[in-house]
Motif scaffolding. Structure first.
Motif, PDB file in Angstrom:
ATOM      1  N   THR A   6       0.826  -1.214   0.000  1.00 44.37           N
ATOM      2  CA  THR A   6       0.000   0.000   0.000  1.00 44.37           C
ATOM      3  C   THR A   6       0.853   1.254   0.000  1.00 44.37           C
ATOM      4  O   THR A   6       0.336   2.349   0.059  1.00 44.37           O
ATOM      5  CB  THR A   6      -0.930   0.013   1.226  1.00 44.37           C
ATOM      6  OG1 THR A   6      -0.126  -0.045   2.407  1.00 44.37           O
ATOM      7  CG2 THR A   6      -1.908  -1.142   1.186  1.00 44.37           C
ATOM      8  N   GLY A   7       2.146   1.111  -0.038  1.00 44.07           N
ATOM      9  CA  GLY A   7       3.069   2.246  -0.052  1.00 44.07           C
ATOM     10  C   GLY A   7       4.424   1.804  -0.565  1.00 44.07           C
ATOM     11  O   GLY A   7       4.580   0.708  -1.090  1.00 44.07           O
ATOM     12  N   THR A   8       5.411   2.630  -0.371  1.00 39.79           N
ATOM     13  CA  THR A   8       6.763   2.320  -0.825  1.00 39.79           C
ATOM     14  C   THR A   8       7.385   1.250   0.060  1.00 39.79           C
ATOM     15  O   THR A   8       7.352   1.343   1.275  1.00 39.79           O
ATOM     16  CB  THR A   8       7.635   3.592  -0.787  1.00 39.79           C
ATOM     17  OG1 THR A   8       7.037   4.572  -1.622  1.00 39.79           O
ATOM     18  CG2 THR A   8       9.045   3.318  -1.268  1.00 39.79           C
ATOM     19  N   ASP A   9       7.973   0.222  -0.541  1.00 41.06           N
ATOM     20  CA  ASP A   9       8.638  -0.841   0.203  1.00 41.06           C
ATOM     21  C   ASP A   9      10.149  -0.665   0.231  1.00 41.06           C
ATOM     22  O   ASP A   9      10.805  -1.080   1.162  1.00 41.06           O
ATOM     23  CB  ASP A   9       8.304  -2.208  -0.410  1.00 41.06           C
ATOM     24  CG  ASP A   9       6.840  -2.574  -0.215  1.00 41.06           C
ATOM     25  OD1 ASP A   9       6.255  -2.186   0.805  1.00 41.06           O
ATOM     26  OD2 ASP A   9       6.287  -3.258  -1.095  1.00 41.06           O
ATOM     27  N   TRP A  10      10.703  -0.089  -0.810  1.00 38.79           N
ATOM     28  CA  TRP A  10      12.145   0.126  -0.867  1.00 38.79           C
ATOM     29  C   TRP A  10      12.444   1.315  -1.771  1.00 38.79           C
ATOM     30  O   TRP A  10      11.581   1.789  -2.508  1.00 38.79           O
ATOM     31  CB  TRP A  10      12.883  -1.111  -1.364  1.00 38.79           C
ATOM     32  CG  TRP A  10      12.402  -1.619  -2.683  1.00 38.79           C
ATOM     33  CD1 TRP A  10      12.735  -1.130  -3.911  1.00 38.79           C
ATOM     34  CD2 TRP A  10      11.485  -2.678  -2.928  1.00 38.79           C
ATOM     35  NE1 TRP A  10      12.088  -1.822  -4.893  1.00 38.79           N
ATOM     36  CE2 TRP A  10      11.315  -2.788  -4.319  1.00 38.79           C
ATOM     37  CE3 TRP A  10      10.792  -3.556  -2.106  1.00 38.79           C
ATOM     38  CZ2 TRP A  10      10.484  -3.723  -4.897  1.00 38.79           C
ATOM     39  CZ3 TRP A  10       9.964  -4.493  -2.688  1.00 38.79           C
ATOM     40  CH2 TRP A  10       9.823  -4.571  -4.063  1.00 38.79           C
ATOM     41  N   ARG A  11      13.687   1.793  -1.688  1.00 36.56           N
ATOM     42  CA  ARG A  11      14.133   2.924  -2.501  1.00 36.56           C
ATOM     43  C   ARG A  11      15.497   2.603  -3.100  1.00 36.56           C
ATOM     44  O   ARG A  11      16.341   2.008  -2.446  1.00 36.56           O
ATOM     45  CB  ARG A  11      14.254   4.189  -1.641  1.00 36.56           C
ATOM     46  CG  ARG A  11      12.933   4.660  -1.120  1.00 36.56           C
ATOM     47  CD  ARG A  11      13.104   5.868  -0.259  1.00 36.56           C
ATOM     48  NE  ARG A  11      11.801   6.261   0.273  1.00 36.56           N
ATOM     49  CZ  ARG A  11      11.596   7.303   1.020  1.00 36.56           C
ATOM     50  NH1 ARG A  11      12.590   8.097   1.342  1.00 36.56           N
ATOM     51  NH2 ARG A  11      10.389   7.580   1.457  1.00 36.56           N
ATOM     52  N   LEU A  12      15.693   3.022  -4.329  1.00 38.68           N
ATOM     53  CA  LEU A  12      16.968   2.850  -5.011  1.00 38.68           C
ATOM     54  C   LEU A  12      17.638   4.220  -5.095  1.00 38.68           C
ATOM     55  O   LEU A  12      17.061   5.174  -5.619  1.00 38.68           O
ATOM     56  CB  LEU A  12      16.752   2.291  -6.425  1.00 38.68           C
ATOM     57  CG  LEU A  12      17.996   2.170  -7.291  1.00 38.68           C
ATOM     58  CD1 LEU A  12      18.991   1.185  -6.674  1.00 38.68           C
ATOM     59  CD2 LEU A  12      17.629   1.749  -8.705  1.00 38.68           C
ATOM     60  N   GLN A  27      22.532   1.977  -4.212  1.00 36.63           N
ATOM     61  CA  GLN A  27      22.230   1.470  -2.878  1.00 36.63           C
ATOM     62  C   GLN A  27      20.724   1.285  -2.779  1.00 36.63           C
ATOM     63  O   GLN A  27      19.958   2.154  -3.169  1.00 36.63           O
ATOM     64  CB  GLN A  27      22.725   2.466  -1.832  1.00 36.63           C
ATOM     65  CG  GLN A  27      22.637   1.955  -0.416  1.00 36.63           C
ATOM     66  CD  GLN A  27      23.185   2.965   0.560  1.00 36.63           C
ATOM     67  OE1 GLN A  27      22.507   3.941   0.851  1.00 36.63           O
ATOM     68  NE2 GLN A  27      24.381   2.724   1.050  1.00 36.63           N
ATOM     69  N   LEU A  28      20.311   0.152  -2.256  1.00 38.70           N
ATOM     70  CA  LEU A  28      18.900  -0.155  -2.063  1.00 38.70           C
ATOM     71  C   LEU A  28      18.607  -0.091  -0.570  1.00 38.70           C
ATOM     72  O   LEU A  28      19.317  -0.698   0.235  1.00 38.70           O
ATOM     73  CB  LEU A  28      18.588  -1.553  -2.605  1.00 38.70           C
ATOM     74  CG  LEU A  28      17.128  -1.958  -2.687  1.00 38.70           C
ATOM     75  CD1 LEU A  28      16.364  -1.057  -3.635  1.00 38.70           C
ATOM     76  CD2 LEU A  28      17.013  -3.406  -3.108  1.00 38.70           C
ATOM     77  N   THR A  29      17.574   0.682  -0.190  1.00 36.50           N
ATOM     78  CA  THR A  29      17.197   0.805   1.217  1.00 36.50           C
ATOM     79  C   THR A  29      15.718   0.514   1.376  1.00 36.50           C
ATOM     80  O   THR A  29      14.978   0.451   0.401  1.00 36.50           O
ATOM     81  CB  THR A  29      17.470   2.224   1.764  1.00 36.50           C
ATOM     82  OG1 THR A  29      16.613   3.160   1.094  1.00 36.50           O
ATOM     83  CG2 THR A  29      18.921   2.626   1.581  1.00 36.50           C
ATOM     84  N   GLY A  30      15.298   0.398   2.608  1.00 39.62           N
ATOM     85  CA  GLY A  30      13.882   0.263   2.912  1.00 39.62           C
ATOM     86  C   GLY A  30      13.177   1.597   2.743  1.00 39.62           C
ATOM     87  O   GLY A  30      13.792   2.604   2.369  1.00 39.62           O
ATOM     88  N   SER A  31      11.914   1.629   3.053  1.00 46.34           N
ATOM     89  CA  SER A  31      11.119   2.838   2.853  1.00 46.34           C
ATOM     90  C   SER A  31      11.565   3.987   3.744  1.00 46.34           C
ATOM     91  O   SER A  31      11.265   5.138   3.473  1.00 46.34           O
ATOM     92  CB  SER A  31       9.644   2.541   3.094  1.00 46.34           C
ATOM     93  OG  SER A  31       9.445   2.133   4.436  1.00 46.34           O
ATOM     94  N   LYS A  32      12.306   3.713   4.802  1.00 45.53           N
ATOM     95  CA  LYS A  32      12.776   4.762   5.713  1.00 45.53           C
ATOM     96  C   LYS A  32      14.092   5.379   5.245  1.00 45.53           C
ATOM     97  O   LYS A  32      14.550   6.353   5.818  1.00 45.53           O
ATOM     98  CB  LYS A  32      12.970   4.197   7.126  1.00 45.53           C
ATOM     99  CG  LYS A  32      11.737   3.556   7.711  1.00 45.53           C
ATOM    100  CD  LYS A  32      10.724   4.574   8.120  1.00 45.53           C
ATOM    101  CE  LYS A  32       9.578   3.880   8.843  1.00 45.53           C
ATOM    102  NZ  LYS A  32       8.349   4.563   8.782  1.00 45.53           N
ATOM    103  N   GLY A  33      14.704   4.819   4.231  1.00 48.50           N
ATOM    104  CA  GLY A  33      16.001   5.310   3.750  1.00 48.50           C
ATOM    105  C   GLY A  33      15.842   6.510   2.849  1.00 48.50           C
ATOM    106  O   GLY A  33      15.537   6.373   1.676  1.00 48.50           O
ATOM    107  N   GLY A  34      16.046   7.713   3.383  1.00 48.65           N
ATOM    108  CA  GLY A  34      15.903   8.932   2.597  1.00 48.65           C
ATOM    109  C   GLY A  34      17.124   9.199   1.731  1.00 48.65           C
ATOM    110  O   GLY A  34      18.205   8.665   1.967  1.00 48.65           O
ATOM    111  N   GLY A  35      16.950  10.044   0.740  1.00 47.31           N
ATOM    112  CA  GLY A  35      18.047  10.411  -0.142  1.00 47.31           C
ATOM    113  C   GLY A  35      19.016  11.353   0.558  1.00 47.31           C
ATOM    114  O   GLY A  35      18.608  12.240   1.295  1.00 47.31           O
TER     115      GLY A  35
END
Length: 73
Positions: A6-12, A27-35
């Motif tokens: 229902t939302g972002t699961d990961w970020r590249l 780098q691949l992070t979870g949804s809490k990993g900000g740029g």
């Protein structure tokens, strides 16, 4: 995202080398990993191009401490 999410699961987070346009760092992070520019290895003489999310003192300091330059909009 993945099925059922229902939302972002990961970020590249990635860095592209110009002018070749190839991915230099990723780098691949979870949804809490900000740029952040602090995620990337900065080398002396680099010119970092970025957008307004990176216009923060700590991130610019990270670039300058590595004897590089930042051009941010």
């Amino acid at each position: 995202q993945e099925p059922g999410a229902t939302g972002t699961d990961w970020r590249l987070h990635y860095a592209i080398e110009l002018p070749g346009l190839f991915c230099e760092q990723a780098q691949l992070t979870g949804s809490k990993g900000g740029g952040s520019l602090c995620r990337f290895e900065i080398r002396k003489g680099d010119l970092i191009l970025g957008y307004r999310n990176f216009c923060k003192a700590g991130q610019i300091r990270h670039v300058l401490e590595h004897e590089a330059e930042a051009l941010l909009r």
